[in-house]
Design an enzyme around this catalytic site. Structure first.
Site, PDB file in Angstrom:
ATOM      1  N   HIS A   9       0.826  -1.213   0.000  1.00  0.00           N
ATOM      2  CA  HIS A   9       0.000   0.000   0.000  1.00  0.00           C
ATOM      3  C   HIS A   9       0.861   1.263   0.000  1.00  0.00           C
ATOM      4  O   HIS A   9       2.060   1.223   0.282  1.00  0.00           O
ATOM      5  CB  HIS A   9      -0.927   0.009   1.222  1.00  0.00           C
ATOM      6  N   GLU A  82      -2.287  -7.332   7.377  1.00  0.00           N
ATOM      7  CA  GLU A  82      -0.983  -7.275   8.028  1.00  0.00           C
ATOM      8  C   GLU A  82      -0.999  -8.096   9.318  1.00  0.00           C
ATOM      9  O   GLU A  82      -2.073  -8.422   9.846  1.00  0.00           O
ATOM     10  CB  GLU A  82      -0.626  -5.807   8.316  1.00  0.00           C
TER      11      GLU A  82
END
Length: 189
Positions: A9, A82
């Site tokens: 990202h 994550e």
């Protein structure tokens, strides 16, 4: 043979603040938005079109995916999130042990590196297997990419350094095996 672009990202507020982000979220910065648009330009300039698009379900990854793909439909996947850091979420990075973390975060209510690695590897393997002859984009996170590379390769140069925001790993997938084809840094910063 399938081709997968595994991408991190864009820069977030917590990246800028140098604090643990894990599964808590913070917004993309202006720089993070520009990074995602540079990645979009890279894909367009190289005539790379996606047959399938997946994103971690965390907002920073979804926001990056929307920017990179001009809001094309994509599938959110919780297993691409994550690592969970437990109560160490949003705490300064400087107190973390060096990578790989082992069971460090478990005592704080987070995930072990082995459990996390198995979660993300299985998710990426399933996506690759479901898209064997496709070109696929997966937008996820830094530790996801590092642990995935550690699982598929013995080449420590691939996972010893942390991939930058909107960095891309180009993979091929054939006969149930991943091969790293290229590491692309579209942002040079």
């Amino acid at each position: 043979m399938g081709t997968i672009y595994l991408m991190r990202h864009g820069e977030t507020l917590f990246n800028l603040m140098d604090v643990n982000q894990g599964q808590c979220d913070s917004p993309l910065t202006e720089k993070g938005i520009k990074q995602a648009l540079k990645a979009q330009s890279f894909f367009k300039e190289n005539n790379i079109k996606f047959d399938a698009i997946y994103s971690s379900s965390l907002k920073r990854a979804c926001d990056t995916t929307k920017l990179v793909t001009d809001k094309a439909p994509f599938i959110e996947c919780d297993d691409l999130k994550e690592i969970s850091l437990g109560i160490k979420e949003s705490k300064p990075n400087k107190y973390n042990p060096t990578f790989p973390y082992g069971d460090y975060f478990v005592k704080y209510g987070g995930e072990s590196i082995d459990g996390f690695t198995n979660r993300i590897y299985n998710a990426i393997f399933k996506i690759a297997n479901d898209n064997k002859n496709n070109t696929t984009l997966i937008v996820s996170h830094g530790t996801v990419i590092r642990c995935f590379l550690m699982k598929i390769s013995n080449d420590s140069k691939l996972f010893d350094s942390f991939i930058g925001n909107c960095g891309i790993v180009k993979l091929s997938f054939e006969n149930d095996k991943f091969t790293v084809e290229d590491i692309i840094n579209v942002n040079n910063d």
